[in-house]
Structure formats: C-alpha cells, structure tokens
Scaffold this active site. Sequence first.
Site, PDB file in Angstrom:
ATOM      1  N   ASP A  32       0.855  -1.185   0.000  1.00  0.00           N
ATOM      2  CA  ASP A  32       0.000   0.000   0.000  1.00  0.00           C
ATOM      3  C   ASP A  32       0.889   1.233   0.000  1.00  0.00           C
ATOM      4  O   ASP A  32       1.966   1.239   0.587  1.00  0.00           O
ATOM      5  CB  ASP A  32      -0.982   0.014   1.178  1.00  0.00           C
ATOM      6  CG  ASP A  32      -0.302   0.091   2.531  1.00  0.00           C
ATOM      7  OD1 ASP A  32      -0.054   1.216   3.008  1.00  0.00           O
ATOM      8  OD2 ASP A  32      -0.047  -0.962   3.137  1.00  0.00           O
ATOM      9  N   ASP A  47      -9.454   3.228   6.315  1.00  0.00           N
ATOM     10  CA  ASP A  47      -8.321   3.173   7.237  1.00  0.00           C
ATOM     11  C   ASP A  47      -8.743   3.860   8.529  1.00  0.00           C
ATOM     12  O   ASP A  47      -8.852   5.078   8.592  1.00  0.00           O
ATOM     13  CB  ASP A  47      -7.123   3.887   6.596  1.00  0.00           C
ATOM     14  CG  ASP A  47      -5.916   3.997   7.520  1.00  0.00           C
ATOM     15  OD1 ASP A  47      -5.959   3.454   8.638  1.00  0.00           O
ATOM     16  OD2 ASP A  47      -4.932   4.648   7.105  1.00  0.00           O
ATOM     17  N   GLU A  94      -7.630   4.057  12.444  1.00  0.00           N
ATOM     18  CA  GLU A  94      -6.518   3.719  13.327  1.00  0.00           C
ATOM     19  C   GLU A  94      -6.302   4.837  14.335  1.00  0.00           C
ATOM     20  O   GLU A  94      -7.099   5.768  14.436  1.00  0.00           O
ATOM     21  CB  GLU A  94      -5.256   3.463  12.504  1.00  0.00           C
ATOM     22  CG  GLU A  94      -4.818   4.661  11.653  1.00  0.00           C
ATOM     23  CD  GLU A  94      -3.539   4.372  10.865  1.00  0.00           C
ATOM     24  OE1 GLU A  94      -2.453   4.493  11.472  1.00  0.00           O
ATOM     25  OE2 GLU A  94      -3.638   4.033   9.662  1.00  0.00           O
TER      26      GLU A  94
END
Length: 308
Positions: A107, A196, A198
């Site tokens: 990624d 994403d 996090e």
Amino acid sequence: MPRSSRSARTADTAGTTRTTRTTRTADRPARRRLPALAALAAATALVAGAAAPAYAADPASAAPVVEGRPGFHPEQDFAGSTVAAREGRGPAAPFASLAATQTPGLDVSGYQGNVSWSSVAANGAKFAYVKATEGTSYTNPYFAQQYNGSYNAGLIRGAYHFALPNVSSGATQASYFVGHGGGWSADGKTLPPALDIEYNPYGATCYGLSQSAMVSWIRDFSNTVHTRTGRYPTIYTTTNWWTQCTGNYGGFGTTNPLWIARYSTSVGTLPNGWSYQTFWQFADSGTFPGDQNYFNGAADRLRALALG
C-alpha cells in the site's frame, strides 16, 4: 525482510520526484513525517544521518488540530502511520512459514510520490491499495499515477480513505471518498474501497468518540460506500485500536473484509467478528515501496474478491 524508514523525498537531476531509504535500527522509534515547511531541512538531515523527529507515543495531550488549518498534515498520514509507534515491531514475517498460500502486495500514499510500477510488478507484487483521501479536504496528489499506474502494470488495485471521525460524519467522508477515487467496478482488477481507521495522529486515540459513537460512525461510512458502489469497504485497523475504540464490536465481520495491521510473524488475535483476515499489513518497509502486505489466499481468490 529488511527494515528501513519510509522514503525521504529528494529531487533528481531531471526535476522528477524519487524516493530513497535510510536504515532504521530495531530500537529506534518510527519516523514522523514532517510538515511541508520543514521538508527540505528534514531531507538534508536524513541524508546526513540525523534522526527525524518521531510520532509521540500518545499525542492525546496535544492541542486539537483542525482540518485544513496549521498542524494538519494529511500528506504524512497513511495506513499504519501510527501503528509502529503505538504497537511496535516484531520480526519480519517469513513468507514460507505461513500455512495458507499468501499473495504479496503493498500500500502506498502521497508520501511515496511517483512509483515505478513496472519494478514493483517485476518484484512480485500482485495488488496495491492507494490512499485517495483524508477527511473531506485532502486528495492524494499522486493518486492518478499510483492508482492507474498499478493497474496498467497488471496489479489489482484499490483505493483507501484515512478516517477523521471527529471532523465530519461517516456518510460525509464516505461520499467525499467515493467522489475522489474511492469507487469500484466489476472489472476483476479493482479491490473493494477501504476504510483506514486507526490511532488518531492529531489527538485523543479514539478521536473523542465513545465506543458506541465510533461503531455508528464506521457503520455510517460502510453503508454509504455500499450504497454508492455496491461493495462494503474493507476495514483497515489493529486489534488493539479496535478493542479500545469500538469495545471490540463484532458486527462487521459478515459484510466487511478485514485488513489487519500487525508487524510481526503472525496476525495474532483478530478483532471480534472476524475469523480470518483478508489482508495483512505485516511490515512498514521491505521489498516494495510503502507498506508490505499479504492477501490471505492465492491470486485467483484475489481476482474473485475484486470481481465481487
């Protein structure tokens, strides 16, 4: 697999952007990506061997940062940008020791700049996730080169969104994401869009949201992406963050593929609701630019996931 820091940008003689790596010892903290005004000085220091400032182990006490205002650094945020500082690194994952067939990939984000996708493909990568957006104001300036370039090199690719749950609703950010690269088509070469979610790089770990509010935000994002694209998004996270910030909620495992981050020899305990991971980000440096990943299966299963 060798350990090295994220690439420090330098300019070559033709004026194009390229990347170089500097070695990071196992006990040194993860590098923090510096604001744009300090980028030139940081690159000079790295070339000279000086350590760049690291992400704070817990920035919860820092003053809140407002999207689009000074201190906002989306160019430094990417899938895993907070993980090593919070959870550390173990030994690199030995490919041969994994029980099931694993398909290698990577990624990338704007931090990598223009990627040599022909070299990435020659080194064995079969897929790539590319950062498209963050919040509701940032788009990766290298997105077209990375997203289209990986596709043209024969990789199966997908786009991901770096979430800022305290900035706007899940639906608002999902709509921004889909409108700026986070789409999907049943061509067999496009992965489901990815979320994403996090550790907060700007403040409190869980962005000031309660566990129930965080679950609602993620559900809002997921449902909006599904409505807009026909696919539920892959969820990128760590087990520790998920447990702390969602209460280890188990309701997404039947709809959303899991992209787990853990820099060690195994994925470890997975978040509640998932019995296996679809993707595993096992290192933040290695053979490929950006982060190193495995798809949990053979290449034909990766194509099946892309087809939906």
